[in-house]
Design an enzyme around this catalytic site. Structure first.
Site, short mmCIF file in Angstrom:
data_model
loop_
_atom_site.label_atom_id
_atom_site.label_comp_id
_atom_site.label_asym_id
_atom_site.label_seq_id
_atom_site.Cartn_x
_atom_site.Cartn_y
_atom_site.Cartn_z
N ALA A 66 0.72 -1.34 -0.06
CA ALA A 66 0.01 0.00 -0.04
C ALA A 66 0.97 1.13 -0.08
O ALA A 66 2.13 1.32 0.30
CB ALA A 66 -0.85 -0.14 1.26
N GLY A 105 0.39 -5.05 0.75
CA GLY A 105 -0.82 -5.10 -0.39
C GLY A 105 -0.05 -5.52 -1.82
O GLY A 105 -1.07 -6.17 -2.51
N GLU A 108 -0.68 -9.27 -1.63
CA GLU A 108 -2.19 -9.26 -1.36
C GLU A 108 -2.83 -9.31 -2.73
O GLU A 108 -3.96 -10.16 -2.97
CB GLU A 108 -2.93 -8.43 -0.28
CG GLU A 108 -2.15 -8.82 1.29
CD GLU A 108 -2.71 -7.75 2.16
OE1 GLU A 108 -2.57 -6.51 2.09
OE2 GLU A 108 -3.61 -8.20 3.17
N GLU A 128 3.78 -5.87 7.01
CA GLU A 128 3.15 -4.94 7.67
C GLU A 128 3.65 -4.63 9.13
O GLU A 128 3.61 -3.56 9.74
CB GLU A 128 1.78 -5.28 7.48
CG GLU A 128 1.07 -5.01 6.23
CD GLU A 128 1.41 -5.70 5.09
OE1 GLU A 128 2.08 -6.89 5.36
OE2 GLU A 128 0.60 -5.93 4.09
C1 3H9 Z 1 0.50 -2.53 3.27
O1 3H9 Z 1 0.81 -2.85 2.25
C2 3H9 Z 1 -0.79 -2.44 3.93
C3 3H9 Z 1 -1.59 -3.31 3.20
O2 3H9 Z 1 -1.74 -4.79 3.79
C4 3H9 Z 1 -3.22 -3.13 3.50
C5 3H9 Z 1 -3.65 -1.79 2.91
C6 3H9 Z 1 -5.35 -1.75 3.17
N1 3H9 Z 1 4.66 3.44 0.31
O3 3H9 Z 1 13.43 1.68 0.86
P1 3H9 Z 1 14.05 2.35 -0.53
C7 3H9 Z 1 9.47 4.71 -0.92
S1 3H9 Z 1 1.66 -1.51 4.09
C8 3H9 Z 1 5.12 4.61 0.17
O4 3H9 Z 1 14.72 3.69 -0.29
P2 3H9 Z 1 14.83 0.16 -1.84
C9 3H9 Z 1 10.50 5.15 0.14
O5 3H9 Z 1 10.05 5.79 1.11
C10 3H9 Z 1 3.20 -1.42 3.05
N2 3H9 Z 1 6.53 4.97 -0.47
O6 3H9 Z 1 14.36 1.55 -1.75
C11 3H9 Z 1 11.66 5.72 -0.85
O7 3H9 Z 1 11.46 7.01 -0.90
P3 3H9 Z 1 12.50 8.21 -1.10
C12 3H9 Z 1 3.67 -3.01 3.16
C13 3H9 Z 1 7.25 3.77 -0.32
O8 3H9 Z 1 15.14 -0.34 -3.03
C14 3H9 Z 1 11.53 4.94 -2.18
O9 3H9 Z 1 10.16 4.49 -2.05
N3 3H9 Z 1 5.13 -2.84 2.49
C15 3H9 Z 1 6.82 2.70 -0.10
O10 3H9 Z 1 16.09 0.09 -0.80
C16 3H9 Z 1 12.53 3.94 -2.17
O11 3H9 Z 1 12.57 3.15 -1.09
C17 3H9 Z 1 6.28 -2.47 2.80
O12 3H9 Z 1 6.45 -2.11 4.06
C18 3H9 Z 1 5.22 2.34 0.29
N4 3H9 Z 1 4.95 1.28 0.51
O13 3H9 Z 1 13.76 -0.92 -1.12
C19 3H9 Z 1 7.27 -2.21 2.04
N5 3H9 Z 1 7.76 1.62 -0.15
O14 3H9 Z 1 13.24 7.62 -2.15
C20 3H9 Z 1 8.03 -1.02 2.44
C21 3H9 Z 1 8.84 2.43 -0.54
O15 3H9 Z 1 11.59 9.36 -1.22
N6 3H9 Z 1 9.07 -0.78 1.30
N7 3H9 Z 1 8.65 3.69 -0.73
O16 3H9 Z 1 13.19 8.29 0.17
C22 3H9 Z 1 10.40 -1.44 1.49
O17 3H9 Z 1 10.52 -2.29 2.08
C23 3H9 Z 1 11.47 -1.11 0.50
O18 3H9 Z 1 11.02 0.16 -0.01
C24 3H9 Z 1 11.75 -1.78 -0.91
C25 3H9 Z 1 12.76 -1.35 -1.74
C26 3H9 Z 1 12.17 -3.18 -0.07
C27 3H9 Z 1 10.40 -2.01 -1.64
#
Ligand code: 3H9
Length: 692
Positions: A66, A105, A108, A128
């Site tokens: 999400a 998400g 999901e 999450e």
């Molecule tokens: C969810 O899904 C809830 C659902 O179950 C239910 C809904 C109803 N959103 O980490 P990076 C940004 S909760 C917005 O440096 P990497 C991050 O801030 C979500 N922004 O890259 C950064 O911005 P900036 C569950 C996001 O290659 C840029 O993207 N998912 C999100 O080292 C690059 O990120 C997670 O918890 C997001 N979801 O790692 C996954 N994700 O450049 C969270 C990232 O401006 N994300 N950004 O600083 C991660 O674990 C890592 O970002 C990922 C890439 C592994 C994907």
């Protein structure tokens, strides 16, 4: 190719429709992405020539979850559930094509597809829990139906990312595509299932694995018990477990209701807000407003360390771990041998625990050279001094390094408190001098305070941050001031803790309140662990402080079996009647009228001055932003993640309440509680710490 919207296209390859999402950086499920999925899939369904649909992403990853920035804002566009229903109820097979990470998400969404194809490098996970949440789009109900409740429990409570090959074994992925050829692989797979007339496999309808776990409550009891320490204070792990329990015990639609209710509770609560704050803070901390991204980086191929003590040895291990050669210099052979021996032993212990193969010990030790001659550091690109905390000693070392080490190298000090501007006066190249303040044990603790001095060059700063990342640290750039950011704030808490036990509390009262607040241990347990005699001088000790008296009685902490607490042979702590009497006597001698002190007062007196000091640090520009202070305290001192760090906690309580309490304490207890000008300003302007 048809554009569905700004982030989505639809293309046909024979009878297969390919819906492609392209919403950098991570294809998070923002309103346009949800709209793209819903409308793209619908168009493909409505097209009579389309036999199957592939959902794929451009860029570095499949949908990573999400859009976290949307939480707490008014919902816009189609909901995630609309998008998922469109996929799951499609009368044609939908195949998710996964590369990078399918997280939260994102997974999901993939779980509502009828099949999943991934490249071998892809990973899937429901992380999450790390945001103080649970998968709120059916993940807790669908995942156990594919992989079984035990594996699902592990995934949702750890948030781990599982590699594609393992996903294939678990049935989470149906087929692996060749690396770099995901689209071809997924389209071929889609054609295959059409040709084979495979059914529309809806994960929600699979019941055998959840039914098999029904009537086995021990599955849940075990995970709770095994992780009691790790989960302490956090709401999300328990809520995730309850959802998997619901998946096992209730029909799918009822389970979804439980998931929805618990998700709503978490997403609107303070813990998740704090953990989301930390997620962004961890990424912000690397951004340096006055050090441009194109600042030249100094290549670091060889590292020198002065001092083979606990700190120097721990620091060396960080570099050896990533394959960088290290020369470590000591003044005496036996100290050097001891230092190298400790490093070897640490590596051997890790290998025995299975962290890496035994050969790795020799490989890492092979990169390490011990020396008694500082001249051996001449060709190092980075030298870190980790000697005794004494200004004259440090200046002497830097003066020598200046003459020995090649020009262009970084000259770093690991001092935790001394003035680095003054250390820099010992060299003719102050621009090369920086503080790299590692936390003990330096090979374990994630935090690195990178301390810029007045004349430190931007290149040296940028390189230090980069090297920190390389060795797996989280680095905060801070300025020179007594104790820098972490210890300067710590000093506030330590002072109040000491005052509190004189005024009426006992060490175990203070420790209990701070432990219950979520810290790994209270200040007195921490002192006992570290050793009360650090910095204590036997010859000069005259029983003036409580610490003097404890040390004089040989109560020097855990290592002597007694300190503020009494310890049994297993190092279990018990409140000490001796210490209690000592405190009462001491207070009486000083004429202190002890009073009953409430738990609230203990907490406020320990924590609010820390927040106030954080505000001073910000107003003096010694930290770049409020969230950097949170990063320091979470990673260096174990401040509970679910409280978001001291400054975020200040926002949770409200800056106005913190200010009011500081003023109240100041009126009765003096200027230790004098509010920072920035705290007053924040309250006057109705702002938050996080605005800074
Ligand atoms: C969810 O899904 C809830 C659902 O179950 C239910 C809904 C109803 N959103 O980490 P990076 C940004 S909760 C917005 O440096 P990497 C991050 O801030 C979500 N922004 O890259 C950064 O911005 P900036 C569950 C996001 O290659 C840029 O993207 N998912 C999100 O080292 C690059 O990120 C997670 O918890 C997001 N979801 O790692 C996954 N994700 O450049 C969270 C990232 O401006 N994300 N950004 O600083 C991660 O674990 C890592 O970002 C990922 C890439 C592994 C994907």
């Amino acid at each position: 190719m048809t554009a569905i919207n700004d982030v989505t296209t639809l293309e046909k390859e024979g009878g297969i429709a390919v819906v492609t999402l392209n919403s950098p950086p991570v294809n998070a499920l923002s309103a346009p992405v949800r709209e793209g999925i819903t409308n793209g899939i619908k168009q493909a369904i409505d097209d009579p020539d389309v036999k199957a649909i592939v959902l794929i992403c451009e860029g570095k990853t499949f949908i990573a979850g999400a859009d976290i920035t949307e939480f707490g804002k008014a919902p816009k566009g189609p909901s995630l559930f609309d998008a998922q229903a469109m996929i799951e109820n499609a009368p044609k097979p939908v195949v998710a094509a996964i590369h990078g990470t399918a997280l939260g998400g994102g997974l999901e969404v993939a779980l509502t597809c009828h099949y999943r194809v991934a490249v071998p490098s892809a990973k899937c996970g429901l992380p999450e829990v790390n945001l103080g949440l649970l998968p709120g789009a059916g993940g807790t109900q669908r995942l156990p139906r594919i992989v079984g409740p035990e594996k699902a429990l592990e995934m949702v409570t750890t948030g781990q990312h599982v590699g594609a090959k393992k996903c294939l074994e678990m049935g989470l992925v149906d087929e692996l595509a060749e690396e770099g050829k995901l689209r071809e692989g997924a389209v071929a797979f889609a054609n295959k299932i059409v040709a084979e007339k495979r059914p529309l496999k809806k994960v929600r309808d699979l019941n055998d694995k959840v039914e098999a776990a029904r009537g086995k409550p021990e599955i849940f009891a075990n995970i709770r018990k095994a992780n009691a320490r790790k989960f302490r204070g956090f709401l999300a792990p328990e809520y995730n477990i309850q959802c998997i329990e619901a998946a096992v015990n209730l029909p799918f639609d009822e389970g979804i209701k439980v998931e929805q209710k618990l998700f709503r509770e978490l997403v609107t609560g303070t813990q998740s807000a704090a953990q989301r704050h930390v997620f962004f803070a961890e990424r912000q901390v690397w951004k340096l407003p006055d050090v441009p991204a194109d600042t030249p980086i100094i290549p670091v191929n060889k590292v020198g360390i002065i001092g083979a003590g606990t700190m120097g040895g721990g620091i060396a291990m960080n570099f050896l771990n990533v394959g960088l050669p290290v020369t470590i210099v000591e003044t005496k052979q036996d100290a050097l041998d001891r230092g190298l021996g400790v490093i070897r032993k640490n590596y051997e212990n890790s290998a025995k625990k299975g962290r890496f193969p035994m050969e790795e010990v020799e490989k890492r030790m092979g990169l390490l050279t011990g020396s008694l001659d500082m001249n051996d550091l001449a060709d190092c690109d980075l030298v870190i001094e980790a000697v005794f905390e004494n200004m004259d000693v440090k200046k002497d070392v830097f003066g020598k390094l200046d003459k020995i080490v090649k020009q262009g190298a970084i000259l770093a000090t690991n001092t935790s408190a001394l003035n680095i501007d003054e250390i820099a006066t010992a060299v003719k190249r102050p621009e090369a001098v920086i503080g790299l303040h590692f936390f003990s044990p330096a090979n374990v603790m994630r935090l690195l305070e990178v301390v810029r001095a007045d004349k430190t060059s931007k290149s040296v700063i940028a390189t230090s941050m980069q090297i920190a990342r390389k060795i797996g640290k989280i680095a905060a750039l801070v300025g020179v001031c007594p104790g820098f950011v972490g210890n300067r704030i710590l000093a506030q808490r330590q002072r109040e803790a000491q005052k509190l036990i004189m005024e009426g509390a006992m060490p175990w009262d203070v420790d209990r309140v701070l432990y219950d607040f979520g810290l790994p241990m209270g200040p007195f347990a921490m002192s006992d662990l570290a050793g009360l005699d650090i910095g204590w001088n036997k010859e000069k000790s005259k029983g003036e402080t409580l610490r003097d008296r404890l040390c004089e009685m040989d109560r020097r902490g855990q290592k002597t079996g007694a300190g503020y607490y009494d310890y049994d042979e297993n190092r279990n702590a018990k409140p000490s009647p001796v210490v209690e009497k000592m405190i009462l006597d001491y207070a009486a001698e000083k004429g202190i009228n002890r009073r009953k002190i409430s738990d609230d007062e203990i907490l406020e007196r320990c924590i609010y001055p820390m927040i106030n000091e954080g505000a001073k640090i910000l107003e003096e520009g010694k930290a770049i932003r409020s969230s950097d202070i949170d990063i320091v305290w979470i990673n260096g001192y174990g401040f509970p993640v679910y409280r978001g760090g001291p400054m975020f906690y200040g926002d949770t309580v409200g800056a106005d309440k913190v200010l009011a309490k500081m003023k109240e304490f100041q009126a009765t207890m003096g200027d230790d509680f004098k509010p920072a000008a920035l705290l007053e300003k924040i309250v006057a302007e109705g702002k938050k710490f996080s605005d800074f």
